[in-house]
Design an enzyme around this catalytic site. Sequence first.
Site, short mmCIF file in Angstrom:
data_model
loop_
_atom_site.label_atom_id
_atom_site.label_comp_id
_atom_site.label_asym_id
_atom_site.label_seq_id
_atom_site.Cartn_x
_atom_site.Cartn_y
_atom_site.Cartn_z
N ALA A 1 0.82 -1.21 0.00
CA ALA A 1 0.00 0.00 0.00
C ALA A 1 0.85 1.26 0.00
CB ALA A 1 -0.92 0.01 1.22
N CYS A 2 0.41 2.24 -0.80
CA CYS A 2 1.02 3.57 -0.72
C CYS A 2 -0.06 4.60 -0.97
CB CYS A 2 2.18 3.73 -1.70
SG CYS A 2 1.70 3.95 -3.42
N GLY A 3 0.32 5.84 -1.07
CA GLY A 3 -0.63 6.93 -1.16
C GLY A 3 -1.68 6.77 -2.24
N LEU B 1 -3.49 3.44 0.57
CA LEU B 1 -3.50 3.30 2.03
C LEU B 1 -4.91 3.42 2.60
CD1 LEU B 1 -0.27 5.24 2.88
CD2 LEU B 1 -0.80 2.96 3.74
#
Lengths: 449, 94
Positions: B7-9, B40
């Site tokens: 997960a990232c932005g 996220l």
Amino acid sequence: MNSVMNVFNFFIDAGPTVMLPVIITIIGLIFGLKITRAFKSGLTLGIGFAGIKLLLDFMTTNVGPAAKAMVDRTGVKLDALDVGWGSIAAVTWASPIIAILIFAILLVNIILLILKKTHTLDVDIWNYHHMAIVGVMVYFVTKNVFLGVGAAIVMAIITFKMSDWSQPLVEKFFGIPGVSLPTVSALSSLVIAWPLNWLLDRIPLFRKSKFTIKDAQKYLGFFGDSMIMGLVIGIAIGFLAGYDIKQVLQLGVSMSAVLVLIPKMTSLFMEGLMPISDAAQTWSQKKFKGRKLFIGLDAAVVVGNPDVITTALIIIPLTIAMALVLPGNRVLPFADLAVVPFRVAMVVALTNGNLLKNIVIGLVVTASLLWCGSATSPILTAIAKSVGINLGTSSMLVSSFAATSMIQSYLVFLAFSYKPLIGVPLLIILFGLCWYFFDNVKKVNAEME
Amino acid sequence: MKRILVACGNGIATSTVVATKIKEYLNEKNVQVEMTQTKLMEVPSKVQDYDLLITTGQFEGQTGGVPVVKGMPILTGIGAEETKEEVLNILTKA
């Protein structure tokens, strides 16, 4: 010379899906990739572009008529559909001058580093599209390569300086030392947030605010879920357009599909550019070995902060509401509602998590996105058409919360495309004053010297 | 096959870097994995179907017992090997 131009024109005529693999392969080779790796990178970008193009067609044929019906029935004049930053990035990479812009931006970073005028090492080639698009748009309007490249260079200098100046926020608020965030989509908000935060701090009500919203994520969480957001917005537009229930549901699922599929297509661009960024990173780490630097990362690394998420979840529904009532707005917010956390991340760090200030500043930032987006959507639409994106027969425009919808990019674009003889010097003076203030008065990062 | 959620932005940029590099590393070690990337903000509704969560940035949400590894070192290159080993350890132990 003529034959070179003929080859050049051949690739431009063939369109981005052919031109992109060729250009990226060449860029890859210059960065020292093996030919097979470089070619696969190029082809991956070509595929990404084909995917985005497919989705844009799908989006405009489905949403276009619905939005038009909505405009006709309700009188809300939102005729510039927010197609998302990923689509805009695809258009940027498809520009005929993209290779020049990428090397210009990289060169600016290296020169500023050598001159010790920046501490941010930014070799994340992927994120260069935010700076490059301003050059692409200036070139498109003025037909002058020098102005286009100049605009991208000025964007780059401003971005690297702003990453330096905001690095203490990244270290103190987000707790990430040694890293700065040269991501325009997050930095740009500081152009508004720095002065506005100073102003709000003069008012005790704002400065001392302890306002919090408990469980925001629990109750507003669906605003952060692309799948559900797309469905809800699609259904809402369908109803406003006066569709029957079957059409309403079809539009809902179609728009949900768009929001889920766009990131999947966009990630192909990232994947294709990764070997090139890797090569640039290896090279630069060797070149600047032993020097203390901030590693420039994508702002994606900070948007998971709970204060950022809470602020974004409050701002997202307010953005939709604002789009309906803001005088002069034409942007219909859609795909980029997903990246509102990027637009508020640096604001949250600046106010040290003061939610009341975050909401006020966040809304002013949102208003600027809608206004600047409305003002520049006709140009963006013309560029999209010029790289072969079919926007259907509807009279819809395209827009986003990226490119020149962001205040930093908008100001640079305006300076370079509208009376550059006055605009550019004015911009340089203004920016020079900021530079003096942050480096000599506030002495940000003085310990790095 | 183990399933990893990265997960990232925005579920695009940094998560692609981390997912690709972890996958290459694990393939070298003959560990087959399935990688999924996400935003996220969508982690809480998805994470329970995975064996491991890797985030590129700060994340303080609930994972319902799913182990979390911070992927930032993969991006900066500082401490990248240790992070990869941590991922390998979690996957081979469980």
